[in-house]
Write a protein that holds these residues in place. Structure first.
Motif, PDB file in Angstrom:
ATOM      1  N   PRO A 424      69.634  71.420 -16.997  1.00 61.64           N
ATOM      2  CA  PRO A 424      70.600  70.339 -16.747  1.00 61.64           C
ATOM      3  C   PRO A 424      72.042  70.821 -16.762  1.00 61.64           C
ATOM      4  CG  PRO A 424      69.692  70.178 -18.961  1.00 61.64           C
ATOM      5  CD  PRO A 424      68.891  71.218 -18.253  1.00 61.64           C
ATOM      6  N   ILE A 425      72.317  71.920 -17.496  1.00 63.51           N
ATOM      7  CA  ILE A 425      73.663  72.492 -17.548  1.00 63.51           C
ATOM      8  C   ILE A 425      73.550  73.957 -17.136  1.00 63.51           C
ATOM      9  CG2 ILE A 425      75.674  72.937 -19.002  1.00 63.51           C
ATOM     10  CD1 ILE A 425      74.827  70.633 -20.749  1.00 63.51           C
ATOM     11  N   PRO A 426      73.948  74.313 -15.926  1.00 60.45           N
ATOM     12  CA  PRO A 426      73.707  75.665 -15.398  1.00 60.45           C
ATOM     13  C   PRO A 426      74.361  76.781 -16.195  1.00 60.45           C
ATOM     14  CG  PRO A 426      74.312  74.140 -13.642  1.00 60.45           C
ATOM     15  CD  PRO A 426      74.559  73.430 -14.934  1.00 60.45           C
ATOM     16  N   TRP A 427      75.399  76.483 -16.985  1.00 60.32           N
ATOM     17  CA  TRP A 427      76.068  77.531 -17.741  1.00 60.32           C
ATOM     18  C   TRP A 427      75.562  77.641 -19.177  1.00 60.32           C
ATOM     19  CZ3 TRP A 427      78.546  74.574 -21.405  1.00 60.32           C
ATOM     20  CH2 TRP A 427      78.961  73.289 -21.019  1.00 60.32           C
ATOM     21  N   ALA A 428      74.511  76.885 -19.541  1.00 62.18           N
ATOM     22  CA  ALA A 428      73.964  76.939 -20.895  1.00 62.18           C
ATOM     23  C   ALA A 428      73.060  78.158 -21.059  1.00 62.18           C
ATOM     24  CB  ALA A 428      73.188  75.670 -21.197  1.00 62.18           C
ATOM     25  N   LYS A 429      73.013  78.689 -22.284  1.00 58.11           N
ATOM     26  CA  LYS A 429      72.137  79.805 -22.620  1.00 58.11           C
ATOM     27  C   LYS A 429      70.806  79.279 -23.153  1.00 58.11           C
ATOM     28  CE  LYS A 429      75.336  82.928 -21.775  1.00 58.11           C
ATOM     29  NZ  LYS A 429      75.225  83.886 -20.651  1.00 58.11           N
TER      30      LYS A 429
END
Length: 673
Positions: A424-429
């Motif tokens: 849902p959040i492309p920059w999350a790890k």
């Protein structure tokens, strides 16, 4: 003034607990065998205070006497301090009503006026409950004469509720005018200038099955003249007074606990600096490789805020609505808004991500249910930024909020985290908890939200439809919907629902409480939890209490119980006899959420969308904040009108509704692994 005292009855019974009420206006000290008997108007006796004499004994620091009408009444307080309080109040009343008094009439103070208004509101709430009970009974009856009679009573009761509510509002307006215009605060002189409200009474006073009065509401002191002489009915043998006895034990226990807590708080306050941060301020940046991200510091709204300066606006608003009215389409004044969207408030429910991840770490089904309940009970205090009730922004259709909770310190299996580009959040790890929420419907207002942690292989999908109602001098919010916590490795689903919320004391310092019954169930393991959020009792009792039980599969007796306050300390007790702390939400530190800078957010992301409103609210520019809020609402109405004219159906970005009317995230972790 009211409370518990011991009264000497006779040689056989000795001292007995009684519930006393001092009516300063009537000059009467009435007493009852219990609070329940007081509600029913079953007065046990009374002492006329005109020309009475108070007596105390220096050798005994708790007893005192009242001599009047050729009788001597003996009383015993808990200690010297309590006796002093009662004696002082009694002396003031005696002086006011004795023949030595030179004032021709008595004018109540504003404090006494406020007390009577609060008393009237309390009885209004009781009246509302009785009318609702009749409504429920009418709905179960078929066509019969009984139903017609009850419908007539119901109509009269509803008219009475409306009349009493408007009367209370007019009294509040009178008080506001007095305090702003009259330095003497003369209540009487101003009230006579108000337009009188004709009382509405039921044609026949009736009672419910429990014997409670529906056709009218009694005062604390029965609606009869002050008796010509003092009297006591202590010779009756059949009276019970267990309620009063339990109350005094509870009071002593609470006072003892309170004194210890106060000393602890004082010591802590002396060494802890006060910090007030806000996400609108400049926020600390995270690691150099993520310069486009801000860490959102916790929002601490100032406690104890009052709405006194805006009371006339609220009074006007309340005069336009009726009891039970749906407030979904009512435009509320801007100054009562909290500086965040409802979508962001749902993100704050995950401010203890360690407790969320702990559910997946437990080895047994029993331990996982206990951990799930611990996380669930931690969310409500985490979602509140202040003890004062303020309303988050109503999300605009299509609005979204996204953030992450960085848990890099809790690395999984020593592996290097990867970027979850398909999440849902492309920059999350992969070792971070990512959260995304979206307003998927406007009428009814439904918010859907989704959270996942890839390394732990767990996800949470939920939706809430908020339905607000006007309840007199409070507002109720029914949270309709559910959440589903899924552990992928164990193929377990925990289905959760949510309590109702209430905004109390909306004309003074509003505060929030939760109420209702909730459950957590796991179909695969058979474990389930039952949680009850207790609203504050009409008389006494603590606010914010919860009790919970956890049941093993096919068991009718809980193997453990939880008790405490959802915004403070909760304790768990096992049937084995083991007791321990469950969670202390007041002391547990929240994890800061990480949000992109506003200039990098999409146009429909919450903080960018509401930026103008938030900044002006912080600067106390109410007019500018109202303009910004109105612009967004007008634009939303215009877009809805255009869709209606073109026959277009709005389609949410990342959620879809299933056959059971649950809103499901389009691409959950279960579909990607």
């Amino acid at each position: 003034m009211e409370g518990l005292l011991c009264k000497w009855t006779n040689v056989m019974k000795g001292w007995q607990y009684r519930w006393f009420i001092l009516d300063d206006n009537a000059g009467l000290l009435s007493y009852y065998t219990s609070k329940d008997k007081m509600k029913r108007g079953a007065r046990r006796g009374c002492v006329r205070l005109r020309d009475a004499i108070i007596g105390i004994d220096d050798e005994d620091d708790s007893t005192f006497t009242i001599t009047v009408d050729q009788k001597v009444f003996h009383f015993q307080a808990k200690d010297a301090e309590e006796r002093k309080e009662w004696a002082s109040a009694l002396e003031d009343t005696i002086l006011r009503h004795s023949q030595r008094q030179v004032e021709p009439c008595f004018t109540p103070s504003l404090e006494e006026f406020d007390h009577k208004l609060a008393e009237a509101d309390a009885y209004l709430q009781l009246l509302i409950e009785h009318v609702r009970a009749i409504e429920s009974k009418v709905g179960k009856l078929g066509s019969s004469s009984d139903k017609q009679n009850l419908e007539g009573i119901l109509s009269s009761g509803q008219e009475m509720i409306e009349a009493v509510t408007k009367s209370i509002m007019l009294l509040q307006l009178a008080k506001t005018a007095v305090t702003s215009n009259s330095p003497q605060h003369n209540i009487h002189s101003h009230l006579v200038q108000q337009t009188p409200v004709a009382p509405v009474t039921a044609p026949h006073a009736t009672t419910t099955e429990g014997g409670d009065n529906v056709g009218g509401v009694k005062s604390f002191v029965e609606l009869e003249d002050v008796p010509p002489t003092s009297y006591s009915s202590s010779e009756d043998e059949g009276d019970e007074f267990y309620d009063a006895d339990e109350d005094v034990r509870s009071q002593r226990s609470n006072r003892s606990k309170s004194s210890v807590e106060n000393r602890s708080v004082e010591q802590k306050t002396a060494t802890t600096p006060s910090v007030d941060q806000d996400p609108v301020d400049d926020l600390a940046e995270v690691k150099p490789e993520a310069q486009e991200i801000n860490v959102a510091a916790p929002t601490h709204q100032h406690g104890g805020e009052s709405v006194e300066e805006h009371k006339s606006v609220i009074m006007h608003l309340l005069s336009q609505v009726k009891l039970g009215m749906d407030l979904t389409k009512v435009v509320l004044p801007t100054f009562i808004l909290e500086r965040r969207s409802l979508l962001e408030m749902y993100a704050d429910f995950f401010a203890h991500p360690d407790l969320f991840l702990e559910v997946a770490d437990k080895e047994t089904a029993e331990a996982r249910m206990v951990a799930c309940l611990r996380f669930y009970l931690s969310t409500f205090a985490a979602g509140r930024n202040s003890s004062v009730a303020k309303k988050p922004y109503n999300p605009i259709l299509g609005e979204s909020f996204q953030c992450i909770y960085d848990l890099s310190s809790q690395a999984t299996d020593g592996e290097n985290p990867t970027t979850v580009t398909d999440g849902p959040i492309p920059w999350a790890k992969s070792n971070q908890l990512s959260f995304f929420s979206e307003q998927v419907s406007h009428h009814p207002p439904v918010s859907a939200f989704y959270a996942e942690h890839k390394d732990k292989r767990m996800q949470f999908n939920g939706h809430i439809w908020t339905k607000s109602k006007f309840l007199g001098l409070s507002i109720g919010v029914h949270n309709i919907g559910q959440g589903c916590l899924r552990l992928l490795d164990r193929e377990e689903e925990y289905i959760i629902n949510f309590p109702n919320g209430y905004g109390r004391s909306i004309l003074t310092i509003p505060w929030v409480e939760l109420g209702g019954d909730c459950t957590i169930t796991c179909e695969k393991t058979g474990y389930n939890s039952f949680i009850k959020f207790h609203t504050k009792p009409f008389y006494g009792g603590k606010p914010h209490r919860i009790t919970a039980e956890i049941f093993a599969p096919n068991e009718k007796k809980a193997f453990c119980t939880i008790d405490g306050e959802w915004n403070d300390h909760m304790y768990i007790k096992y049937t084995s006899g083991r007791n321990e702390s469950f969670i202390d939400t007041k002391r547990k530190k929240k994890t800061q959420k990480t949000v992109r800078k506003i200039e990098l957010q999409d146009e429909m992301e919450s903080r960018r969308l509401w930026e103008k409103v938030t900044i002006n609210l912080k600067r106390n520019n109410i007019d500018e904040a109202t303009d910004g809020k109105r612009f967004l609402e007008d634009r939303q109405r215009q877009e809805a009108k255009q869709r209606l004219e073109s026959g277009t159906v709005y389609k949410p970005k990342l959620f879809q509704e299933d056959d059971c009317q649950n809103w499901i995230y389009n691409n959950p972790l279960t579909n990607r692994l």
